[in-house]
Design an enzyme around this catalytic site. Structure first.
Site, PDB file in Angstrom:
ATOM      1  N   CYS A  11      -3.213  -0.448  -4.065  1.00  0.00           N
ATOM      2  CA  CYS A  11      -1.859  -0.847  -3.390  1.00  0.00           C
ATOM      3  C   CYS A  11      -0.457  -0.404  -4.144  1.00  0.00           C
ATOM      4  O   CYS A  11      -0.459   0.540  -5.107  1.00  0.00           O
ATOM      5  CB  CYS A  11      -1.684  -2.258  -3.175  1.00  0.00           C
ATOM      6  N   ASN A  14      -0.552  -3.473  -7.398  1.00  0.00           N
ATOM      7  CA  ASN A  14      -1.764  -3.762  -8.143  1.00  0.00           C
ATOM      8  C   ASN A  14      -1.867  -5.398  -8.559  1.00  0.00           C
ATOM      9  O   ASN A  14      -2.557  -5.687  -9.889  1.00  0.00           O
ATOM     10  CB  ASN A  14      -2.220  -3.047  -9.210  1.00  0.00           C
ATOM     11  N   CYS A  16      -1.458  -8.054  -5.714  1.00  0.00           N
ATOM     12  CA  CYS A  16      -1.754  -8.740  -4.708  1.00  0.00           C
ATOM     13  C   CYS A  16      -3.004  -8.088  -3.951  1.00  0.00           C
ATOM     14  O   CYS A  16      -4.104  -8.819  -3.923  1.00  0.00           O
ATOM     15  CB  CYS A  16      -0.701  -8.905  -3.675  1.00  0.00           C
ATOM     16  N   ARG A  17      -2.761  -7.179  -2.974  1.00  0.00           N
ATOM     17  CA  ARG A  17      -3.794  -6.528  -2.326  1.00  0.00           C
ATOM     18  C   ARG A  17      -4.870  -6.049  -2.927  1.00  0.00           C
ATOM     19  O   ARG A  17      -6.153  -6.266  -2.455  1.00  0.00           O
ATOM     20  CB  ARG A  17      -3.229  -5.614  -0.930  1.00  0.00           C
ATOM     21  N   SER A  18      -4.666  -4.865  -3.799  1.00  0.00           N
ATOM     22  CA  SER A  18      -5.963  -4.288  -4.264  1.00  0.00           C
ATOM     23  C   SER A  18      -6.807  -5.153  -5.411  1.00  0.00           C
ATOM     24  O   SER A  18      -8.021  -5.064  -5.184  1.00  0.00           O
ATOM     25  CB  SER A  18      -5.380  -3.048  -4.801  1.00  0.00           C
ATOM     26  N   ASP A 129       2.038  -5.869   2.915  1.00  0.00           N
ATOM     27  CA  ASP A 129       2.451  -6.213   1.584  1.00  0.00           C
ATOM     28  C   ASP A 129       2.891  -7.842   1.569  1.00  0.00           C
ATOM     29  O   ASP A 129       3.962  -7.965   2.362  1.00  0.00           O
ATOM     30  CB  ASP A 129       3.783  -5.276   0.990  1.00  0.00           C
TER      31      ASP A 129
HETATM   32  P1  4NP Z   1       0.855  -5.370  -3.940  1.00  0.00           P
HETATM   33  O1  4NP Z   1       1.956  -6.193  -3.821  1.00  0.00           O
HETATM   34  O2  4NP Z   1       0.992  -3.851  -3.703  1.00  0.00           O
HETATM   35  O3  4NP Z   1      -0.067  -5.922  -2.969  1.00  0.00           O
HETATM   36  O4  4NP Z   1       0.393  -5.997  -5.315  1.00  0.00           O
HETATM   37  C1  4NP Z   1       3.329  -6.123  -4.570  1.00  0.00           C
HETATM   38  C2  4NP Z   1       3.660  -6.520  -5.648  1.00  0.00           C
HETATM   39  C3  4NP Z   1       4.833  -6.474  -6.278  1.00  0.00           C
HETATM   40  C4  4NP Z   1       5.637  -5.856  -5.715  1.00  0.00           C
HETATM   41  C5  4NP Z   1       5.547  -5.079  -4.485  1.00  0.00           C
HETATM   42  C6  4NP Z   1       4.310  -5.103  -3.682  1.00  0.00           C
HETATM   43  N1  4NP Z   1       6.957  -5.712  -6.457  1.00  0.00           N
HETATM   44  O5  4NP Z   1       7.973  -4.900  -5.677  1.00  0.00           O
HETATM   45  O6  4NP Z   1       7.241  -6.013  -7.379  1.00  0.00           O
END
Ligand code: 4NP
Length: 162
Positions: A11, A14, A16-18, A129
């Protein structure tokens, strides 16, 4: 990694989703008694959160549903492209970045969007996201990831015959 099948979820951050998909797939594989066949990991296309634990909201929803997550965020590398057999992106942006990396990294990984494996995801291709949204977003993401990981594990087991 000889003898095991490598699955890398990707993702953006790294956190939340992955890492959630990593934990969910490992849990499903454990329940089906095939965890030893898989090497599951996750990474982000960004280095925003390198070294961080998963987001507390992701951890909390996962724990409530019986999935314990242990992961330190890291950025995806060219080596990953050659090391893993399946690289599973959470959304179209992540997919594009992986495909661009694969152009010069080489490797023979199958690259997919996770929701390709969710039969109920008609027309919807991305795991959205949840980072900037509310709690409900994390619940919804967990549901999506769980359904799609069931389909992904089925796909891998059929393809690899185990
Ligand atoms: P992820 O979510 O891609 O599912 O881990 C996010 C976590 C942090 C951010 C964006 C998406 N950020 O912009 O910090």
């Amino acid at each position: 990694m000889s003898g095991t099948i490598g699955v890398l979820f990707v993702c953006l951050g790294n956190i939340c989703r992955s890492p959630l998909a990593e934990g969910v797939l490992r849990e499903l594989a454990t329940r089906e008694r095939v965890a030893a066949r898989l090497d599951v990991d996750s990474a982000g296309t960004s280095a925003f959160h390198t070294g961080d634990s998963p987001d507390p909201r992701t951890l909390e929803v996962a724990l409530r549903r019986g999935v314990r997550l242990e992961h330190a965020a890291r950025q995806v590398t060219e080596i990953d492209l050659r090391r893993f057999d399946y690289i599973i992106a959470m959304d179209a942006n992540n997919l594009e970045k992986i495909e661009r990396l694969a152009e010069y990294a080489g490797g023979g990984a199958e690259v997919h969007l996770l929701r390709e494996f969710d039969e109920t995801a008609v027309g919807a291709r991305d795991v959205p996201d949840p980072y900037f949204g509310g709690e409900r977003g994390f619940e919804d993401v967990h549901d999506m990831v769980e359904r799609a990981c069931e389909g992904l594990l089925r796909h891998i087991r059929e393809q690899r015959d185990f």
